[in-house]
Write a protein that holds these residues in place. Structure first.
Motif, mmCIF file in Angstrom:
data_model
loop_
_atom_site.group_PDB
_atom_site.id
_atom_site.type_symbol
_atom_site.label_atom_id
_atom_site.label_comp_id
_atom_site.label_asym_id
_atom_site.label_seq_id
_atom_site.Cartn_x
_atom_site.Cartn_y
_atom_site.Cartn_z
ATOM 1 N N THR A 128 18.720 13.104 -45.436
ATOM 2 C CA THR A 128 19.448 11.845 -45.504
ATOM 3 C C THR A 128 20.468 11.809 -44.373
ATOM 4 O O THR A 128 21.306 12.711 -44.261
ATOM 5 C CB THR A 128 20.152 11.677 -46.850
ATOM 6 O OG1 THR A 128 19.185 11.762 -47.908
ATOM 7 C CG2 THR A 128 20.870 10.343 -46.929
ATOM 8 N N PRO B 186 25.174 10.607 -38.849
ATOM 9 C CA PRO B 186 24.450 10.224 -37.628
ATOM 10 C C PRO B 186 24.932 11.029 -36.426
ATOM 11 O O PRO B 186 26.142 11.242 -36.264
ATOM 12 C CB PRO B 186 24.793 8.739 -37.483
ATOM 13 C CG PRO B 186 25.042 8.279 -38.884
ATOM 14 C CD PRO B 186 25.719 9.437 -39.567
ATOM 15 N N LYS C 240 19.371 10.087 -36.702
ATOM 16 C CA LYS C 240 19.672 8.669 -36.892
ATOM 17 C C LYS C 240 19.389 8.270 -38.334
ATOM 18 O O LYS C 240 18.572 8.917 -38.999
ATOM 19 C CB LYS C 240 18.796 7.827 -35.955
ATOM 20 C CG LYS C 240 18.913 8.183 -34.482
ATOM 21 C CD LYS C 240 17.932 7.382 -33.658
ATOM 22 C CE LYS C 240 18.025 7.738 -32.176
ATOM 23 N NZ LYS C 240 17.069 6.951 -31.350
ATOM 24 N N PRO C 241 20.021 7.214 -38.821
ATOM 25 C CA PRO C 241 19.736 6.776 -40.198
ATOM 26 C C PRO C 241 18.250 6.530 -40.452
ATOM 27 O O PRO C 241 17.767 6.795 -41.564
ATOM 28 C CB PRO C 241 20.546 5.483 -40.311
ATOM 29 C CG PRO C 241 21.703 5.692 -39.386
ATOM 30 C CD PRO C 241 21.115 6.455 -38.217
ATOM 31 N N GLU C 242 17.528 6.091 -39.443
ATOM 32 C CA GLU C 242 16.099 5.831 -39.620
ATOM 33 C C GLU C 242 15.266 7.107 -39.739
ATOM 34 O O GLU C 242 14.067 7.038 -40.006
ATOM 35 C CB GLU C 242 15.554 4.953 -38.490
ATOM 36 C CG GLU C 242 15.872 5.445 -37.096
ATOM 37 C CD GLU C 242 17.105 4.756 -36.507
ATOM 38 O OE1 GLU C 242 18.103 4.577 -37.255
ATOM 39 O OE2 GLU C 242 17.064 4.421 -35.306
ATOM 40 N N ASP C 243 15.890 8.262 -39.545
ATOM 41 C CA ASP C 243 15.202 9.535 -39.779
ATOM 42 C C ASP C 243 15.241 9.938 -41.251
ATOM 43 O O ASP C 243 14.602 10.928 -41.640
ATOM 44 C CB ASP C 243 15.832 10.655 -38.946
ATOM 45 C CG ASP C 243 15.665 10.437 -37.460
ATOM 46 O OD1 ASP C 243 16.645 10.671 -36.714
ATOM 47 O OD2 ASP C 243 14.559 10.044 -37.032
ATOM 48 N N THR C 244 15.964 9.196 -42.058
ATOM 49 C CA THR C 244 16.059 9.494 -43.477
ATOM 50 C C THR C 244 14.685 9.389 -44.131
ATOM 51 O O THR C 244 14.002 8.374 -44.010
ATOM 52 C CB THR C 244 17.029 8.528 -44.167
ATOM 53 O OG1 THR C 244 18.347 8.735 -43.649
ATOM 54 C CG2 THR C 244 17.032 8.728 -45.673
ATOM 55 N N ALA C 245 14.276 10.462 -44.802
ATOM 56 C CA ALA C 245 12.951 10.524 -45.427
ATOM 57 C C ALA C 245 12.806 11.861 -46.138
ATOM 58 O O ALA C 245 13.633 12.763 -45.959
ATOM 59 C CB ALA C 245 11.852 10.381 -44.381
ATOM 60 N N LYS D 46 7.684 3.162 -47.356
ATOM 61 C CA LYS D 46 6.936 3.261 -46.097
ATOM 62 C C LYS D 46 5.810 4.282 -46.229
ATOM 63 O O LYS D 46 5.830 5.145 -47.107
ATOM 64 C CB LYS D 46 7.869 3.651 -44.951
ATOM 65 C CG LYS D 46 8.914 2.604 -44.634
ATOM 66 C CD LYS D 46 9.691 2.990 -43.394
ATOM 67 C CE LYS D 46 10.695 1.898 -43.015
ATOM 68 N NZ LYS D 46 11.444 2.251 -41.784
ATOM 69 N N ALA E 193 9.533 7.764 -45.849
ATOM 70 C CA ALA E 193 10.723 7.063 -46.305
ATOM 71 C C ALA E 193 10.344 6.130 -47.452
ATOM 72 O O ALA E 193 9.178 5.731 -47.574
ATOM 73 C CB ALA E 193 11.327 6.266 -45.158
ATOM 74 N N SER F 246 9.278 8.272 -31.466
ATOM 75 C CA SER F 246 10.668 8.009 -31.810
ATOM 76 C C SER F 246 11.514 9.275 -31.960
ATOM 77 O O SER F 246 12.742 9.186 -32.041
ATOM 78 C CB SER F 246 10.756 7.181 -33.093
ATOM 79 O OG SER F 246 10.204 7.886 -34.182
ATOM 80 N N SER G 19 23.416 9.649 -42.978
ATOM 81 C CA SER G 19 24.315 8.562 -43.382
ATOM 82 C C SER G 19 25.757 8.960 -43.132
ATOM 83 O O SER G 19 26.114 10.140 -43.240
ATOM 84 C CB SER G 19 24.111 8.243 -44.866
ATOM 85 O OG SER G 19 25.042 7.281 -45.305
#
Length: 123
Positions: free
Chosen positions: A120, A12, A85-90, A41, A38, A61, A122
């Motif tokens: 990823t 991150p 950010k972790p939410e960018d993992t895809a 999703k 992701a 975002s 993390s």
């Protein structure tokens, strides 16, 4: 035909630059975009660059963190991703819209897709 590269594992706050190599056309001929999906999703548009003027658009975002660009001499499109950010993992996909001069972030507007590259984020 487009091929993505540059994905990987990053902590991150880190950065990655994704590359999309185009063949069979020049990258300023068509509007191009980056999408991501992701697990569990729907695919969402991250950023695009228009054919006509090189105008860009971003998912809310990622504004201020990601930058799309193209290099006509190398026939490449890039996505510079900072402050990950972790939410960018895809899985990130490069896509081509052969019909419109202006770009959007709607997946059905894109005709050709790469195979994707995994990002990823993390610790």
């Amino acid at each position: 035909h487009v091929v993505e590269s540059g994905g990987g594992l990053v902590q991150p706050g880190g950065s990655l630059r994704l590359s999309c190599a185009a063949s069979g056309f020049t990258v300023d001929r068509y509007s191009m975009a980056w999408f991501r999906q992701a697990p569990g999703k729907e695919r969402e548009g991250v950023s695009c660059i228009s054919a006509m003027y090189g105008d860009t658009s971003y998912l809310d975002s990622v504004k201020g963190r990601f930058t799309i660009s193209r290099d006509n001499t190398k026939n490449m499109v890039y996505l510079q991703m900072n402050g990950l950010k972790p939410e960018d993992t895809a899985v990130y996909y490069c896509a081509v819209d052969t019909l419109r001069d202006f770009c959007g972030l709607v997946s059905r507007e894109y005709d050709y897709w790469g195979q994707g590259t995994q990002v990823t984020v993390s610790s």
